[in-house]
Design a protein around this motif. Structure first.
Motif, PDB file in Angstrom:
ATOM      1  N   GLU A   1       0.828  -1.219   0.000  1.00 44.22           N
ATOM      2  CA  GLU A   1       0.000   0.000   0.000  1.00 44.22           C
ATOM      3  C   GLU A   1       0.859   1.264   0.000  1.00 44.22           C
ATOM      4  O   GLU A   1       0.445   2.303  -0.504  1.00 44.22           O
ATOM      5  N   ASN A   2       2.075   1.182   0.558  1.00 44.20           N
ATOM      6  CA  ASN A   2       2.964   2.350   0.595  1.00 44.20           C
ATOM      7  C   ASN A   2       3.452   2.775  -0.788  1.00 44.20           C
ATOM      8  O   ASN A   2       3.998   3.863  -0.941  1.00 44.20           O
ATOM      9  N   ASP A   3       3.277   1.902  -1.776  1.00 40.59           N
ATOM     10  CA  ASP A   3       3.755   2.216  -3.131  1.00 40.59           C
ATOM     11  C   ASP A   3       2.687   2.889  -3.985  1.00 40.59           C
ATOM     12  O   ASP A   3       2.967   3.282  -5.123  1.00 40.59           O
ATOM     13  N   ILE A   4       1.467   2.994  -3.478  1.00 35.02           N
ATOM     14  CA  ILE A   4       0.356   3.428  -4.326  1.00 35.02           C
ATOM     15  C   ILE A   4       0.603   4.803  -4.967  1.00 35.02           C
ATOM     16  O   ILE A   4       0.458   4.960  -6.187  1.00 35.02           O
ATOM     17  N   GLU A   5       1.044   5.793  -4.179  1.00 32.31           N
ATOM     18  CA  GLU A   5       1.237   7.142  -4.749  1.00 32.31           C
ATOM     19  C   GLU A   5       2.318   7.140  -5.831  1.00 32.31           C
ATOM     20  O   GLU A   5       2.169   7.788  -6.873  1.00 32.31           O
ATOM     21  N   THR A   6       3.404   6.400  -5.603  1.00 31.72           N
ATOM     22  CA  THR A   6       4.474   6.300  -6.600  1.00 31.72           C
ATOM     23  C   THR A   6       3.936   5.674  -7.885  1.00 31.72           C
ATOM     24  O   THR A   6       4.234   6.120  -8.990  1.00 31.72           O
ATOM     25  N   LEU A   7       3.117   4.633  -7.725  1.00 29.31           N
ATOM     26  CA  LEU A   7       2.579   3.937  -8.897  1.00 29.31           C
ATOM     27  C   LEU A   7       1.606   4.828  -9.655  1.00 29.31           C
ATOM     28  O   LEU A   7       1.584   4.836 -10.886  1.00 29.31           O
ATOM     29  N   VAL A   8       0.810   5.612  -8.925  1.00 33.59           N
ATOM     30  CA  VAL A   8      -0.123   6.540  -9.577  1.00 33.59           C
ATOM     31  C   VAL A   8       0.669   7.451 -10.522  1.00 33.59           C
ATOM     32  O   VAL A   8       0.317   7.625 -11.691  1.00 33.59           O
ATOM     33  N   ASP A   9       1.777   8.024 -10.035  1.00 37.79           N
ATOM     34  CA  ASP A   9       2.580   8.958 -10.838  1.00 37.79           C
ATOM     35  C   ASP A   9       3.282   8.263 -12.009  1.00 37.79           C
ATOM     36  O   ASP A   9       3.269   8.762 -13.133  1.00 37.79           O
ATOM     37  N   LEU A  10       3.893   7.113 -11.714  1.00 36.63           N
ATOM     38  CA  LEU A  10       4.639   6.385 -12.747  1.00 36.63           C
ATOM     39  C   LEU A  10       3.702   6.018 -13.914  1.00 36.63           C
ATOM     40  O   LEU A  10       4.022   6.260 -15.083  1.00 36.63           O
ATOM     41  N   ILE A  11       2.541   5.465 -13.581  1.00 35.15           N
ATOM     42  CA  ILE A  11       1.622   4.999 -14.618  1.00 35.15           C
ATOM     43  C   ILE A  11       0.979   6.184 -15.348  1.00 35.15           C
ATOM     44  O   ILE A  11       0.806   6.154 -16.566  1.00 35.15           O
TER      45      ILE A  11
ATOM     46  N   GLY B   1       2.325   8.983 -16.041  1.00 31.31           N
ATOM     47  CA  GLY B   1       3.319   9.487 -17.002  1.00 31.31           C
ATOM     48  C   GLY B   1       3.250   8.728 -18.320  1.00 31.31           C
ATOM     49  O   GLY B   1       3.267   9.319 -19.397  1.00 31.31           O
ATOM     50  N   TYR B   2       3.145   7.400 -18.249  1.00 33.33           N
ATOM     51  CA  TYR B   2       3.058   6.592 -19.460  1.00 33.33           C
ATOM     52  C   TYR B   2       1.689   6.717 -20.116  1.00 33.33           C
ATOM     53  O   TYR B   2       1.579   6.726 -21.335  1.00 33.33           O
ATOM     54  N   ALA B   3       0.644   6.825 -19.322  1.00 31.04           N
ATOM     55  CA  ALA B   3      -0.708   6.928 -19.883  1.00 31.04           C
ATOM     56  C   ALA B   3      -0.832   8.205 -20.716  1.00 31.04           C
ATOM     57  O   ALA B   3      -1.456   8.201 -21.780  1.00 31.04           O
ATOM     58  N   GLU B   4      -0.195   9.296 -20.250  1.00 26.05           N
ATOM     59  CA  GLU B   4      -0.240  10.556 -21.000  1.00 26.05           C
ATOM     60  C   GLU B   4       0.378  10.396 -22.384  1.00 26.05           C
ATOM     61  O   GLU B   4      -0.022  11.046 -23.334  1.00 26.05           O
ATOM     62  N   LYS B   5       1.366   9.515 -22.472  1.00 21.82           N
ATOM     63  CA  LYS B   5       2.027   9.288 -23.770  1.00 21.82           C
ATOM     64  C   LYS B   5       1.293   8.220 -24.595  1.00 21.82           C
ATOM     65  O   LYS B   5       1.718   7.887 -25.701  1.00 21.82           O
ATOM     66  N   GLY B   6       0.218   7.656 -24.056  1.00 16.24           N
ATOM     67  CA  GLY B   6      -0.567   6.679 -24.801  1.00 16.24           C
ATOM     68  C   GLY B   6       0.046   5.291 -24.856  1.00 16.24           C
ATOM     69  O   GLY B   6      -0.377   4.463 -25.655  1.00 16.24           O
ATOM     70  N   ILE B   7       1.059   5.009 -24.012  1.00  8.44           N
ATOM     71  CA  ILE B   7       1.668   3.679 -24.068  1.00  8.44           C
ATOM     72  C   ILE B   7       1.187   2.766 -22.949  1.00  8.44           C
ATOM     73  O   ILE B   7       1.631   1.630 -22.829  1.00  8.44           O
TER      74      ILE B   7
ATOM     75  N   SER C   1       0.685  -2.771 -17.213  1.00  5.17           N
ATOM     76  CA  SER C   1       1.313  -1.651 -16.488  1.00  5.17           C
ATOM     77  C   SER C   1       2.807  -1.868 -16.250  1.00  5.17           C
ATOM     78  O   SER C   1       3.311  -1.530 -15.187  1.00  5.17           O
ATOM     79  N   LEU C   2       3.482  -2.422 -17.273  1.00  7.06           N
ATOM     80  CA  LEU C   2       4.931  -2.628 -17.129  1.00  7.06           C
ATOM     81  C   LEU C   2       5.650  -1.362 -17.590  1.00  7.06           C
ATOM     82  O   LEU C   2       5.505  -0.950 -18.741  1.00  7.06           O
ATOM     83  N   GLY C   3       6.416  -0.758 -16.708  1.00  8.43           N
ATOM     84  CA  GLY C   3       7.133   0.463 -17.085  1.00  8.43           C
ATOM     85  C   GLY C   3       8.322   0.714 -16.192  1.00  8.43           C
ATOM     86  O   GLY C   3       8.329   0.372 -15.010  1.00  8.43           O
ATOM     87  N   ILE C   4       9.355   1.295 -16.801  1.00 13.00           N
ATOM     88  CA  ILE C   4      10.585   1.639 -16.080  1.00 13.00           C
ATOM     89  C   ILE C   4      10.763   3.151 -16.180  1.00 13.00           C
ATOM     90  O   ILE C   4      10.550   3.735 -17.249  1.00 13.00           O
TER      91      ILE C   4
END
Ligand SMILES: CC(C)(COP(=O)(O)OP(=O)(O)OC[C@H]1O[C@@H](n2cnc3c(N)ncnc32)[C@H](O)[C@@H]1OP(=O)(O)O)[C@@H](O)C(=O)NCCC(=O)NCCS
Length: 153
Positions: free
Chosen positions: A10-20, A22-28, A71-74
């Protein structure tokens, strides 16, 4: 650079929101809401370098014998270092633990998946997929992603 893969908490949720996002904005990647991440955090794995989350991936069950990598992204600056492959290994391990023999993904990164033992297959062999995420996807009627599959033994 030593990356460690682990199950998300659960502690990773905010980080994951931001990471994903970023990629969603680029359509990937498809966007994932905070609520959805809260509900499905147990399906995610993350990669950490020096205690910082720099990548993620998730496994969604599509059928009794089939899961999908989503949701695989680096993060930028950490690509090309083997971290994506490490996350895929972790997700394959999770699938094996669940006794699920088929792991698929819909992707633009075919070379990456081929290097990780996946082969290109016809999307039509995955009917379950249509009834889950695709119905929410803006590209539903013009999907240009490639389906890849890896059989576990
Ligand atoms: C695709 C992605 C997850 C790969 O992760 P990564 O950590 O950069 O990949 P790795 O370093 O583990 O690469 C493994 C191999 O694949 C190759 N590879 C990685 N990305 C590649 C690409 N875009 N095209 C061709 N080959 C690629 C690497 O060269 C490496 O080959 P090698 O073993 O011969 O050196 C990452 O680049 C990413 O986050 N992309 C944007 C989001 C995305 O498209 N995700 C896929 C959604 S399904």
């Amino acid at each position: 650079m030593q990356a460690v893969c682990r199950k998300a908490t659960e502690n990773d949720i905010e980080t994951l929101v931001d990471l994903i996002a970023g990629y969603a904005e680029k359509g990937i990647m498809l966007p994932r809401s905070r609520d959805m991440l809260k509900r499905q955090i147990h399906t995610f794995v993350v990669a950490e370098v020096s205690g910082e989350v720099v990548g993620c991936g998730s496994l969604t069950q599509l059928g009794a014998d089939l899961v999908e990598i989503r949701s695989l992204g680096i993060s930028e600056g950490y690509k090309g270092l083997g971290i994506g492959s490490k996350l895929v290994d972790q997700l394959l391990h999770e699938a094996k633990e669940q006794n699920i023999p088929k792991v698929m993904a819909l992707t633009y990164e075919v070379n990456f998946f081929e290097k990780n033992g996946f082969t290109i297959v016809n999307k039509e062999i995955f009917p379950e997929k249509v009834w889950t995420d695709c119905i929410h996807c803006p590209k539903q009627h013009a999907c240009d992603e490639i389906a890849v599959l890896r059989m576990l033994n």
